[in-house]
Design a protein around this motif. Structure first.
Motif, PDB file in Angstrom:
ATOM      1  N   ARG A   1     -10.140  32.199  46.527  1.00 44.93           N
ATOM      2  CA  ARG A   1     -11.305  31.362  46.738  1.00 44.93           C
ATOM      3  C   ARG A   1     -12.162  31.291  48.013  1.00 44.93           C
ATOM      4  O   ARG A   1     -13.284  31.287  48.217  1.00 44.93           O
ATOM      5  N   ASP A   2     -11.326  30.961  49.099  1.00 44.32           N
ATOM      6  CA  ASP A   2     -11.778  30.964  50.266  1.00 44.32           C
ATOM      7  C   ASP A   2     -10.589  31.652  51.451  1.00 44.32           C
ATOM      8  O   ASP A   2      -9.564  30.800  51.724  1.00 44.32           O
ATOM      9  N   GLY A   3     -10.941  32.952  51.634  1.00 45.74           N
ATOM     10  CA  GLY A   3      -9.773  33.592  52.542  1.00 45.74           C
ATOM     11  C   GLY A   3      -9.946  33.078  54.059  1.00 45.74           C
ATOM     12  O   GLY A   3      -9.120  33.447  54.555  1.00 45.74           O
ATOM     13  N   ARG A   4     -10.811  32.249  54.268  1.00 47.43           N
ATOM     14  CA  ARG A   4     -10.897  31.557  55.584  1.00 47.43           C
ATOM     15  C   ARG A   4     -10.486  30.288  55.787  1.00 47.43           C
ATOM     16  O   ARG A   4     -10.177  29.853  56.671  1.00 47.43           O
ATOM     17  N   GLY A   5      -9.680  29.806  54.803  1.00 47.72           N
ATOM     18  CA  GLY A   5      -9.093  28.344  54.649  1.00 47.72           C
ATOM     19  C   GLY A   5      -8.033  28.555  55.586  1.00 47.72           C
ATOM     20  O   GLY A   5      -7.338  29.393  55.704  1.00 47.72           O
ATOM     21  N   SER A   6      -7.963  27.329  56.374  1.00 48.01           N
ATOM     22  CA  SER A   6      -6.975  27.163  57.267  1.00 48.01           C
ATOM     23  C   SER A   6      -5.608  26.850  56.486  1.00 48.01           C
ATOM     24  O   SER A   6      -5.457  26.629  55.390  1.00 48.01           O
ATOM     25  N   PHE A   7      -4.554  27.147  57.150  1.00 49.92           N
ATOM     26  CA  PHE A   7      -3.017  26.879  56.659  1.00 49.92           C
ATOM     27  C   PHE A   7      -2.850  25.586  56.358  1.00 49.92           C
ATOM     28  O   PHE A   7      -2.412  25.210  55.191  1.00 49.92           O
ATOM     29  N   ALA A   8      -3.453  24.614  57.091  1.00 51.80           N
ATOM     30  CA  ALA A   8      -3.567  23.127  56.673  1.00 51.80           C
ATOM     31  C   ALA A   8      -4.409  22.962  55.459  1.00 51.80           C
ATOM     32  O   ALA A   8      -3.858  22.093  54.520  1.00 51.80           O
ATOM     33  N   GLU A   9      -5.423  23.437  55.245  1.00 48.12           N
ATOM     34  CA  GLU A   9      -6.479  23.292  54.034  1.00 48.12           C
ATOM     35  C   GLU A   9      -5.666  23.882  52.892  1.00 48.12           C
ATOM     36  O   GLU A   9      -5.591  23.220  51.883  1.00 48.12           O
ATOM     37  N   VAL A  10      -5.108  25.159  52.897  1.00 45.48           N
ATOM     38  CA  VAL A  10      -4.283  25.579  51.542  1.00 45.48           C
ATOM     39  C   VAL A  10      -3.069  24.841  51.336  1.00 45.48           C
ATOM     40  O   VAL A  10      -2.897  24.539  50.323  1.00 45.48           O
ATOM     41  N   GLY A  11      -2.378  24.586  52.375  1.00 38.28           N
ATOM     42  CA  GLY A  11      -1.073  23.614  52.188  1.00 38.28           C
ATOM     43  C   GLY A  11      -1.432  22.423  51.386  1.00 38.28           C
ATOM     44  O   GLY A  11      -0.720  22.058  50.804  1.00 38.28           O
ATOM     45  N   SER A  12      -2.687  21.727  51.931  1.00 37.25           N
ATOM     46  CA  SER A  12      -2.768  20.423  51.405  1.00 37.25           C
ATOM     47  C   SER A  12      -3.199  20.821  49.877  1.00 37.25           C
ATOM     48  O   SER A  12      -2.837  19.945  48.898  1.00 37.25           O
ATOM     49  N   GLU A  13      -3.780  22.063  49.372  1.00 40.34           N
ATOM     50  CA  GLU A  13      -4.121  22.259  48.115  1.00 40.34           C
ATOM     51  C   GLU A  13      -3.011  22.309  47.249  1.00 40.34           C
ATOM     52  O   GLU A  13      -2.871  22.269  45.787  1.00 40.34           O
ATOM     53  N   VAL A  14      -1.842  23.030  47.836  1.00 38.72           N
ATOM     54  CA  VAL A  14      -0.677  23.377  47.102  1.00 38.72           C
ATOM     55  C   VAL A  14       0.512  22.479  47.288  1.00 38.72           C
ATOM     56  O   VAL A  14       1.510  22.774  46.950  1.00 38.72           O
ATOM     57  N   GLY A  15       0.443  21.414  48.194  1.00 47.67           N
ATOM     58  CA  GLY A  15       1.285  20.357  48.462  1.00 47.67           C
ATOM     59  C   GLY A  15       2.329  20.910  49.516  1.00 47.67           C
ATOM     60  O   GLY A  15       3.668  20.491  49.400  1.00 47.67           O
ATOM     61  N   LEU A  16       1.909  21.635  50.400  1.00 43.22           N
ATOM     62  CA  LEU A  16       2.880  22.214  51.561  1.00 43.22           C
ATOM     63  C   LEU A  16       2.370  21.872  53.027  1.00 43.22           C
ATOM     64  O   LEU A  16       1.196  21.595  53.234  1.00 43.22           O
ATOM     65  N   SER A  17       3.339  22.063  54.070  1.00 40.68           N
ATOM     66  CA  SER A  17       2.723  21.558  55.461  1.00 40.68           C
ATOM     67  C   SER A  17       1.985  22.866  55.824  1.00 40.68           C
ATOM     68  O   SER A  17       2.060  24.122  55.133  1.00 40.68           O
ATOM     69  N   ALA A  18       1.211  22.969  56.920  1.00 37.99           N
ATOM     70  CA  ALA A  18       0.563  24.007  57.406  1.00 37.99           C
ATOM     71  C   ALA A  18       1.680  25.288  57.724  1.00 37.99           C
ATOM     72  O   ALA A  18       1.531  26.427  57.313  1.00 37.99           O
ATOM     73  N   SER A  19       2.670  24.809  58.386  1.00 39.35           N
ATOM     74  CA  SER A  19       3.740  25.780  58.787  1.00 39.35           C
ATOM     75  C   SER A  19       4.565  26.452  57.683  1.00 39.35           C
ATOM     76  O   SER A  19       4.860  27.270  57.427  1.00 39.35           O
TER      77      SER A  19
ATOM     78  N   THR B   1     -10.390  40.255  54.639  1.00 37.59           N
ATOM     79  CA  THR B   1     -11.765  40.851  54.964  1.00 37.59           C
ATOM     80  C   THR B   1     -12.762  39.892  54.445  1.00 37.59           C
ATOM     81  O   THR B   1     -12.518  39.028  53.915  1.00 37.59           O
ATOM     82  N   ALA B   2     -14.004  40.204  55.244  1.00 41.43           N
ATOM     83  CA  ALA B   2     -15.028  39.725  54.730  1.00 41.43           C
ATOM     84  C   ALA B   2     -15.856  40.252  53.458  1.00 41.43           C
ATOM     85  O   ALA B   2     -15.880  41.578  53.538  1.00 41.43           O
ATOM     86  N   VAL B   3     -16.375  39.604  52.424  1.00 45.10           N
ATOM     87  CA  VAL B   3     -16.955  39.849  51.536  1.00 45.10           C
ATOM     88  C   VAL B   3     -18.479  39.831  51.856  1.00 45.10           C
ATOM     89  O   VAL B   3     -18.915  38.792  51.860  1.00 45.10           O
ATOM     90  N   VAL B   4     -19.067  41.081  51.966  1.00 47.13           N
ATOM     91  CA  VAL B   4     -20.409  41.123  52.426  1.00 47.13           C
ATOM     92  C   VAL B   4     -21.380  41.422  51.177  1.00 47.13           C
ATOM     93  O   VAL B   4     -21.073  42.360  50.390  1.00 47.13           O
ATOM     94  N   GLU B   5     -22.356  40.603  51.215  1.00 53.21           N
ATOM     95  CA  GLU B   5     -23.527  40.822  50.187  1.00 53.21           C
ATOM     96  C   GLU B   5     -24.218  42.170  50.501  1.00 53.21           C
ATOM     97  O   GLU B   5     -24.764  42.176  51.545  1.00 53.21           O
ATOM     98  N   PRO B   6     -24.148  43.100  49.438  1.00 53.74           N
ATOM     99  CA  PRO B   6     -24.904  44.350  49.832  1.00 53.74           C
ATOM    100  C   PRO B   6     -26.558  44.012  50.199  1.00 53.74           C
ATOM    101  O   PRO B   6     -27.014  44.750  51.143  1.00 53.74           O
ATOM    102  N   HIS B   7     -27.002  43.086  49.510  1.00 53.15           N
ATOM    103  CA  HIS B   7     -28.408  42.831  49.870  1.00 53.15           C
ATOM    104  C   HIS B   7     -28.697  42.507  51.340  1.00 53.15           C
ATOM    105  O   HIS B   7     -29.698  42.748  51.951  1.00 53.15           O
TER     106      HIS B   7
END
Length: 158
Positions: free
Chosen positions: A17-35, A54-60
């Motif tokens: 959903r968001d490959g740029r999400g920080s470890f803290a953000e992803v961890g908060s979503e799944v119930g883990l610490s950032a580390s 990778t970046a997903v670039v809109e072809p347009h």
């Protein structure tokens, strides 16, 4: 590949959903610490479950407003890795899959205009194992969904 548990699956879905999400953000979503999240992501990378970021670039945004599907027919058996390596070199090919049926592969191609598309198809036809191609121009997108795995359906039939 090591066993992937429910938390790993949730981490993978969050990253899709968001490959740029920080470890803290992803961890908060799944119930883990950032580390703990970082350790799991690093393990998933080492195991090959995550192939890269990778970046997903809109072809347009690149000025590539034309889209086509190209059926590719080969003149014999082509090693999968050979075809993948050759097609990966063409950045205008945004998706390539092998198929069952008359064609050997289907390519989704984006281009700036018809001459650009012709150059891409010419490069594909120049591959030593390509016998022929058949191109269909795409006009309007009716439905396009991101490749995000959905949560398995729950059987409520009892």
């Amino acid at each position: 590949m090591p066993s992937i548990d429910d938390i790993d699956h949730r981490i993978l879905r969050a990253l899709l959903r968001d490959g740029r999400g920080s470890f803290a953000e992803v961890g908060s979503e799944v119930g883990l610490s950032a580390s703990a999240t970082k350790r799991r992501v690093d393990r998933l990378v080492r195991a090959g479950a995550i192939r890269g970021f990778t970046a997903v670039v809109e072809p347009h945004a690149m000025g590539w407003d034309i889209e086509a599907v190209v059926q590719l027919y080969t003149n014999g058996t082509v090693p999968f890795e050979t075809m993948r390596a050759d097609l990966t070199e063409l950045t205008e090919i945004v998706e390539a899959v092998t198929v069952a049926g008359a064609a050997d592969a289907m390519l989704r191609v984006v281009a700036a205009d018809v001459p650009h598309l012709e150059r891409v198809i010419s490069r594909v036809r120049g591959l030593p194992y390509v016998q022929q191609t058949d191109t269909t121009m795409l006009l309007s997108v009716l439905v396009r969904r991101p490749n995000v795995p959905q949560t398995p359906a729950v059987d409520v039939s009892g």
